[in-house]
Motif scaffolding. Structure first.
Motif, PDB file in Angstrom:
ATOM      1  N   GLN A 136       3.786   4.438   6.670  1.00 46.92           N
ATOM      2  CA  GLN A 136       5.466   3.947   6.713  1.00 46.92           C
ATOM      3  C   GLN A 136       5.311   3.916   8.232  1.00 46.92           C
ATOM      4  O   GLN A 136       6.257   2.949   8.601  1.00 46.92           O
ATOM      5  CB  GLN A 136       6.085   5.213   6.321  1.00 46.92           C
ATOM      6  CG  GLN A 136       7.494   4.761   6.398  1.00 46.92           C
ATOM      7  CD  GLN A 136       8.225   6.157   5.793  1.00 46.92           C
ATOM      8  OE1 GLN A 136       7.543   7.203   5.551  1.00 46.92           O
ATOM      9  NE2 GLN A 136       9.513   5.949   5.249  1.00 46.92           N
ATOM     10  N   GLY A 137       4.632   4.612   8.853  1.00 47.11           N
ATOM     11  CA  GLY A 137       4.707   4.157  10.598  1.00 47.11           C
ATOM     12  C   GLY A 137       4.250   2.915  10.996  1.00 47.11           C
ATOM     13  O   GLY A 137       4.725   2.205  11.666  1.00 47.11           O
ATOM     14  N   GLU A 138       3.108   2.351  10.337  1.00 53.44           N
ATOM     15  CA  GLU A 138       2.603   1.352  10.502  1.00 53.44           C
ATOM     16  C   GLU A 138       3.376   0.124  10.117  1.00 53.44           C
ATOM     17  O   GLU A 138       3.512  -1.020  10.899  1.00 53.44           O
ATOM     18  CB  GLU A 138       1.434   1.053   9.841  1.00 53.44           C
ATOM     19  CG  GLU A 138       0.108   1.774  10.599  1.00 53.44           C
ATOM     20  CD  GLU A 138      -0.083   1.588  11.685  1.00 53.44           C
ATOM     21  OE1 GLU A 138      -0.253   0.394  12.137  1.00 53.44           O
ATOM     22  OE2 GLU A 138      -0.764   2.399  12.668  1.00 53.44           O
ATOM     23  N   LEU A 167      -2.183  12.499   0.387  1.00 52.62           N
ATOM     24  CA  LEU A 167      -1.478  11.183   0.018  1.00 52.62           C
ATOM     25  C   LEU A 167      -0.270  11.218   0.720  1.00 52.62           C
ATOM     26  O   LEU A 167       0.116  10.071   1.389  1.00 52.62           O
ATOM     27  CB  LEU A 167      -1.209  10.929  -1.289  1.00 52.62           C
ATOM     28  CG  LEU A 167      -2.488  10.787  -2.336  1.00 52.62           C
ATOM     29  CD1 LEU A 167      -1.891  10.607  -3.668  1.00 52.62           C
ATOM     30  CD2 LEU A 167      -3.251   9.400  -1.890  1.00 52.62           C
ATOM     31  N   GLU A 168       0.502  12.325   0.927  1.00 53.58           N
ATOM     32  CA  GLU A 168       1.628  12.368   1.872  1.00 53.58           C
ATOM     33  C   GLU A 168       1.399  12.057   3.225  1.00 53.58           C
ATOM     34  O   GLU A 168       2.258  11.297   3.960  1.00 53.58           O
ATOM     35  CB  GLU A 168       2.364  13.688   1.735  1.00 53.58           C
ATOM     36  CG  GLU A 168       3.115  14.097   0.295  1.00 53.58           C
ATOM     37  CD  GLU A 168       3.731  15.351   0.331  1.00 53.58           C
ATOM     38  OE1 GLU A 168       3.309  16.120   1.292  1.00 53.58           O
ATOM     39  OE2 GLU A 168       4.195  15.333  -0.519  1.00 53.58           O
ATOM     40  N   THR A 169       0.233  12.463   3.744  1.00 53.08           N
ATOM     41  CA  THR A 169      -0.104  12.135   5.281  1.00 53.08           C
ATOM     42  C   THR A 169      -0.475  10.544   5.458  1.00 53.08           C
ATOM     43  O   THR A 169      -0.021  10.113   6.211  1.00 53.08           O
ATOM     44  CB  THR A 169      -1.434  12.858   5.464  1.00 53.08           C
ATOM     45  OG1 THR A 169      -1.323  14.269   5.397  1.00 53.08           O
ATOM     46  CG2 THR A 169      -1.879  12.564   7.046  1.00 53.08           C
ATOM     47  N   GLN A 170      -1.233  10.114   4.350  1.00 52.99           N
ATOM     48  CA  GLN A 170      -1.580   8.675   4.472  1.00 52.99           C
ATOM     49  C   GLN A 170      -0.236   7.606   4.307  1.00 52.99           C
ATOM     50  O   GLN A 170      -0.064   6.663   4.819  1.00 52.99           O
ATOM     51  CB  GLN A 170      -2.486   8.239   3.118  1.00 52.99           C
ATOM     52  CG  GLN A 170      -3.644   8.950   3.416  1.00 52.99           C
ATOM     53  CD  GLN A 170      -4.695   8.425   2.276  1.00 52.99           C
ATOM     54  OE1 GLN A 170      -4.168   7.559   1.380  1.00 52.99           O
ATOM     55  NE2 GLN A 170      -5.954   9.083   2.016  1.00 52.99           N
ATOM     56  N   SER A 198       0.756  -1.239   0.130  1.00 50.54           N
ATOM     57  CA  SER A 198       0.137  -0.039  -0.089  1.00 50.54           C
ATOM     58  C   SER A 198       0.903   1.335   0.008  1.00 50.54           C
ATOM     59  O   SER A 198       0.561   2.274  -0.590  1.00 50.54           O
ATOM     60  CB  SER A 198      -0.741   0.195   1.027  1.00 50.54           C
ATOM     61  OG  SER A 198      -1.698  -1.208   1.120  1.00 50.54           O
ATOM     62  N   ARG A 199       1.871   1.395   0.813  1.00 49.62           N
ATOM     63  CA  ARG A 199       3.123   2.309   0.930  1.00 49.62           C
ATOM     64  C   ARG A 199       3.398   2.569  -0.635  1.00 49.62           C
ATOM     65  O   ARG A 199       3.680   3.769  -1.130  1.00 49.62           O
ATOM     66  CB  ARG A 199       3.968   2.107   1.774  1.00 49.62           C
ATOM     67  CG  ARG A 199       4.971   3.303   1.790  1.00 49.62           C
ATOM     68  CD  ARG A 199       6.086   2.919   2.992  1.00 49.62           C
ATOM     69  NE  ARG A 199       6.920   1.713   2.470  1.00 49.62           N
ATOM     70  CZ  ARG A 199       7.668   1.448   1.728  1.00 49.62           C
ATOM     71  NH1 ARG A 199       8.166   2.639   0.921  1.00 49.62           N
ATOM     72  NH2 ARG A 199       8.283   0.384   1.542  1.00 49.62           N
ATOM     73  N   LYS A 200       3.752   1.415  -1.292  1.00 53.85           N
ATOM     74  CA  LYS A 200       4.331   1.656  -2.430  1.00 53.85           C
ATOM     75  C   LYS A 200       3.405   2.201  -3.538  1.00 53.85           C
ATOM     76  O   LYS A 200       3.816   3.108  -4.384  1.00 53.85           O
ATOM     77  CB  LYS A 200       4.942   0.314  -3.123  1.00 53.85           C
ATOM     78  CG  LYS A 200       5.765   0.439  -4.221  1.00 53.85           C
ATOM     79  CD  LYS A 200       7.185   1.109  -3.883  1.00 53.85           C
ATOM     80  CE  LYS A 200       8.168   1.282  -4.803  1.00 53.85           C
ATOM     81  NZ  LYS A 200       9.246   2.029  -4.589  1.00 53.85           N
ATOM     82  N   ARG A 201       2.231   1.663  -3.445  1.00 56.30           N
ATOM     83  CA  ARG A 201       1.105   2.344  -4.194  1.00 56.30           C
ATOM     84  C   ARG A 201       0.852   3.934  -4.107  1.00 56.30           C
ATOM     85  O   ARG A 201       0.734   4.552  -5.144  1.00 56.30           O
ATOM     86  CB  ARG A 201      -0.267   1.694  -4.092  1.00 56.30           C
ATOM     87  CG  ARG A 201      -0.407   0.335  -4.573  1.00 56.30           C
ATOM     88  CD  ARG A 201      -1.525  -0.491  -4.353  1.00 56.30           C
ATOM     89  NE  ARG A 201      -1.729  -1.735  -4.870  1.00 56.30           N
ATOM     90  CZ  ARG A 201      -2.860  -2.580  -4.636  1.00 56.30           C
ATOM     91  NH1 ARG A 201      -3.814  -1.999  -4.093  1.00 56.30           N
ATOM     92  NH2 ARG A 201      -2.458  -3.735  -5.249  1.00 56.30           N
ATOM     93  N   ASN A 223       4.043  10.547  -7.024  1.00 56.67           N
ATOM     94  CA  ASN A 223       4.787  10.838  -7.991  1.00 56.67           C
ATOM     95  C   ASN A 223       4.246  11.173  -9.330  1.00 56.67           C
ATOM     96  O   ASN A 223       4.366  12.188  -9.969  1.00 56.67           O
ATOM     97  CB  ASN A 223       5.725   9.334  -8.372  1.00 56.67           C
ATOM     98  CG  ASN A 223       6.930   9.294  -7.334  1.00 56.67           C
ATOM     99  OD1 ASN A 223       7.368  10.078  -6.793  1.00 56.67           O
ATOM    100  ND2 ASN A 223       6.990   8.033  -7.414  1.00 56.67           N
ATOM    101  N   GLN A 224       2.766  10.629  -9.583  1.00 54.00           N
ATOM    102  CA  GLN A 224       2.135  11.140 -10.830  1.00 54.00           C
ATOM    103  C   GLN A 224       1.333  12.517 -10.490  1.00 54.00           C
ATOM    104  O   GLN A 224       1.644  13.311 -11.354  1.00 54.00           O
ATOM    105  CB  GLN A 224       1.123  10.007 -10.698  1.00 54.00           C
ATOM    106  CG  GLN A 224       1.365   8.863 -11.307  1.00 54.00           C
ATOM    107  CD  GLN A 224       0.414   7.726 -11.320  1.00 54.00           C
ATOM    108  OE1 GLN A 224      -0.725   7.762 -11.295  1.00 54.00           O
ATOM    109  NE2 GLN A 224       0.727   6.549 -11.937  1.00 54.00           N
TER     110      GLN A 224
END
Length: 261
Positions: A109-111, A101-104, A50-53, A59-60
């Protein structure tokens, strides 16, 4: 009903304790821990995916934001302020999405870090449990072997107990037969029991038969001598034999040493 239920549960618990093997229980617990560790690792992989998505989406969006900024700058340079304003408006909307999206992304990343740390700790616990499990299994197996050897030496094991009972029964039957045979011999010898075959005789009867047999032989010998010597000599021999027979009969009536014994 409560008492019956309690008795049933107690007996069921006792049967389970008898059927339970600690080594199998430890292996089952270790298998469950491995399954839990696998689930945690799968969760880490899902969070990382999910983080990678989100990173791809960021980036898009950032690329689109940069493109709109360039388009607004070009439109403003051409004197198309309205197009520049529209481009900047769209860029602002994209920036809001980028912020969300950065917040998510930070949250995921923390999870992911938490799950990774939890997986590492769980892996350490599983490894420690595996070492302890093997140690307990080895100790249990050794104690079980020692107990069986001790029971075999002491004769309290089930197998040795059955053998001991069989030996005891055989010894008891042998002793009983020996005692019965000795009792029958004593009764036959004392005359309390009659021997239908006539083979068994006591000591007194055997001694009397021997004496009688010896007397008959002496009488026959004297008779033959008398026949050879002739007439009067034969008569005297016969009378003498009669006298000796009477003496032998008197000896039979005389008690012997073994009678006293």
């Amino acid at each position: 009903m409560k008492r019956m239920g309690m008795i049933f549960r107690a007996k069921a618990n006792k049967a389970l304790d008898r059927a339970e093997d600690p080594r199998e229980t430890l292996d089952y617990s270790y298998q469950k821990q491995l399954e839990l560790l696998q689930k945690v690792r799968r969760g880490v992989a899902d969070v990382a995916t999910s983080r990678k998505r989100l990173e791809l989406q960021l980036n898009q969006l950032q690329g689109q934001s940069t493109k709109l900024e360039d388009q607004g700058r070009k439109a403003l340079a051409l004197g198309r302020e309205d197009l520049a304003r529209e481009a900047l408006s769209r860029r602002a909307a994209l920036q809001q999405q980028v912020t969300d999206l950065e917040t998510q992304h930070h949250t995921l990343q923390g999870e992911e870090e938490k799950l990774t740390l939890a997986a590492q700790r769980l892996q350490a616990k599983v490894d420690a449990f595996r070492t302890k499990k093997e140690t307990i299994k080895a100790t249990y197996t050794a104690a079980q072997a020692q107990t069986r050897i001790g029971e075999a030496f002491s004769g309290i094991s089930e197998e040795m107990g059955d053998v001991g009972l069989a030996i005891q029964r055989a010894e008891d039957k042998t002793a009983q037969l020996q005692a019965r045979a000795g009792a029958i011999d004593e009764l036959l010898a004392s005359g309390a029991l009659d021997d239908p075959s006539g083979m068994a005789k006591d000591d007194i009867a055997a001694e009397l038969d021997r004496i009688s047999g010896g007397t008959d032989v002496e009488l026959e010998l004297q008779r033959m001598k008398a026949e050879l010597a002739g007439g009067s000599t034969s008569k005297q021999a016969i009378e003498g034999g009669t006298t000796e027979q009477q003496d032998a009969a008197g000896q039979q009536n005389t008690p012997h040493k073994f009678d006293k014994q």
